[in-house]
Scaffold this motif. Structure first.
Motif, PDB file in Angstrom:
ATOM      1  N   VAL A 182       0.835  -1.202   0.000  1.00 58.20           N
ATOM      2  CA  VAL A 182       0.000   0.000   0.000  1.00 58.20           C
ATOM      3  C   VAL A 182       0.866   1.247   0.000  1.00 58.20           C
ATOM      4  CG1 VAL A 182      -1.626   1.339   1.381  1.00 58.20           C
ATOM      5  CG2 VAL A 182      -1.990  -1.105   1.083  1.00 58.20           C
ATOM      6  N   THR A 183       1.920   1.244   0.833  1.00 61.70           N
ATOM      7  CA  THR A 183       2.820   2.398   0.905  1.00 61.70           C
ATOM      8  C   THR A 183       3.488   2.676  -0.444  1.00 61.70           C
ATOM      9  OG1 THR A 183       3.267   1.973   3.245  1.00 61.70           O
ATOM     10  CG2 THR A 183       4.862   3.329   2.059  1.00 61.70           C
ATOM     11  N   ALA A 184       3.853   1.597  -1.146  1.00 59.43           N
ATOM     12  CA  ALA A 184       4.531   1.746  -2.442  1.00 59.43           C
ATOM     13  C   ALA A 184       3.550   1.926  -3.598  1.00 59.43           C
ATOM     14  CB  ALA A 184       5.422   0.536  -2.693  1.00 59.43           C
ATOM     15  N   GLY A 185       2.268   1.764  -3.329  1.00 61.31           N
ATOM     16  CA  GLY A 185       1.277   1.910  -4.388  1.00 61.31           C
ATOM     17  C   GLY A 185       1.154   0.688  -5.281  1.00 61.31           C
ATOM     18  N   PHE A 186       1.534  -0.489  -4.752  1.00 60.71           N
ATOM     19  CA  PHE A 186       1.472  -1.727  -5.534  1.00 60.71           C
ATOM     20  C   PHE A 186       0.198  -2.512  -5.209  1.00 60.71           C
ATOM     21  CE2 PHE A 186       6.359  -1.720  -5.139  1.00 60.71           C
ATOM     22  CZ  PHE A 186       6.480  -0.892  -6.246  1.00 60.71           C
ATOM     23  N   VAL A 187      -0.259  -3.273  -6.195  1.00 61.53           N
ATOM     24  CA  VAL A 187      -1.378  -4.185  -5.990  1.00 61.53           C
ATOM     25  C   VAL A 187      -0.860  -5.593  -6.264  1.00 61.53           C
ATOM     26  CG1 VAL A 187      -3.693  -4.870  -6.691  1.00 61.53           C
ATOM     27  CG2 VAL A 187      -3.058  -2.448  -6.687  1.00 61.53           C
ATOM     28  N   PRO A 188      -0.575  -6.382  -5.240  1.00 61.43           N
ATOM     29  CA  PRO A 188       0.006  -7.714  -5.447  1.00 61.43           C
ATOM     30  C   PRO A 188      -1.003  -8.680  -6.059  1.00 61.43           C
ATOM     31  CG  PRO A 188      -0.540  -7.404  -3.137  1.00 61.43           C
ATOM     32  CD  PRO A 188      -0.778  -6.083  -3.803  1.00 61.43           C
TER      33      PRO A 188
END
Length: 292
Positions: A210-216
């Motif tokens: 979430v902090t990095a703006g990624f959606v795993p």
């Protein structure tokens, strides 16, 4: 002089009425009156002025009141002390642990505790960390070994067992197997197998994403670390676990995941006021896990 006489005297003094005092101590009004009268006879002084509608303390009664309270408090302390000793003779402890997380020092602590207090029943329950923490707060579990992200809950006492990063577990023939470190951004290109939400490892991983703006791309979720690793070994995806779980499947290669600032903590948590049985268990836990 009997403790019940002091108790009835105290009730009359605080209620200023024999009827209300009788209701408070759950006996008849005549019974309260008779016991207070017996106390007065033994002390040789009138303690309660019965001349009016309100039961008032006499000078002797006012002088006796703090000593009566002190005697009753001392008796209550005595009962509590004996109850604590009895709690170490017969009792029950519910110990929570993360599903599928077999931590040898915890088992060693429980075994040592059982040798010292064989009559205390031990119950082990497994669940995810959020549920275990809720159980400790609610009092349905006495202590739990849980995983949390970043910090332990402020309202609980805790002993941090491990402060570690996350790893990716992959088969030896995976292109990731030779990496000394796998950036979180690169991990997003692969299907992932993880523990469920509500576990410390998953929370640390999700927070970093979430902090990095990624959606795993989480394709499978399993409740036990061994199951997560087994699914990865069968080519279902890259397993995301903690460093201490690197050996959960000897056929896989562990690659550290970089770019995650929030550590995954493994910790024992319990309510601040521990009962006698839990207080006796905690030194064994600290010895087996080491000082935090």
């Amino acid at each position: 002089m009997e403790l019940r006489q002091l108790e009835y005297f105290l009730a009359v003094a605080e209620e200023a009425n024999f009827t209300r005092a009788a209701e408070r101590v759950h006996i008849s009004q005549s019974g309260v009156s008779a016991q207070v009268k017996a106390l007065e006879t033994e002390l040789g002084a009138e303690l309660i002025d019965r001349s009016g509608r309100i039961a008032r303390l006499t000078a002797a009664g006012a002088a006796a009141l703090p000593y009566a309270r002190a005697a009753l408090d001392a008796a209550a302390d005595l009962r509590e002390a004996i109850d604590e000793v009895k709690g170490l003779v017969r009792g029950h402890l519910t110990v929570g642990m993360v599903t599928g997380c077999e931590v040898t020092p915890l088992f060693a602590a429980l075994a040592a505790f059982h040798r010292e207090h064989p009559a205390i029943e031990l119950e082990i329950v497994e669940a995810n960390s959020d549920n275990l923490i809720a159980a400790v707060i609610a009092g349905t579990a006495d202590i739990a070994l849980v995983g949390v992200a970043g910090a332990v809950p402020e309202h609980l006492s805790a002993h941090v067992v491990a402060d570690e990063g996350l790893i990716a577990l992959v088969p030896p023939d995976s292109p990731l197997a030779g990496s000394k470190g796998l950036p979180l951004a690169d991990l997003m290109s692969y299907p992932l197998v993880t523990l469920p939400e509500g576990t410390g490892i998953r929370a640390a991983f999700d927070d970093a994403c979430v902090t990095a703006g990624f959606v795993p791309d989480v394709v499978l979720v399993a409740s036990a670390p061994g199951a997560v690793a087994e699914l990865a070994a069968r080519g279902m995806g890259v397993a995301v676990l903690s460093e201490s779980m690197a050996a959960v499947h000897p056929g896989l290669v562990a690659v550290p995941i970089t770019g995650i600032d929030v550590p995954a903590l493994l910790a024992l948590v319990w309510r601040p006021r521990a009962g006698p049985a839990l207080s006796a268990l905690l030194p064994h836990c600290r010895r087996e896990f080491g000082s935090s």
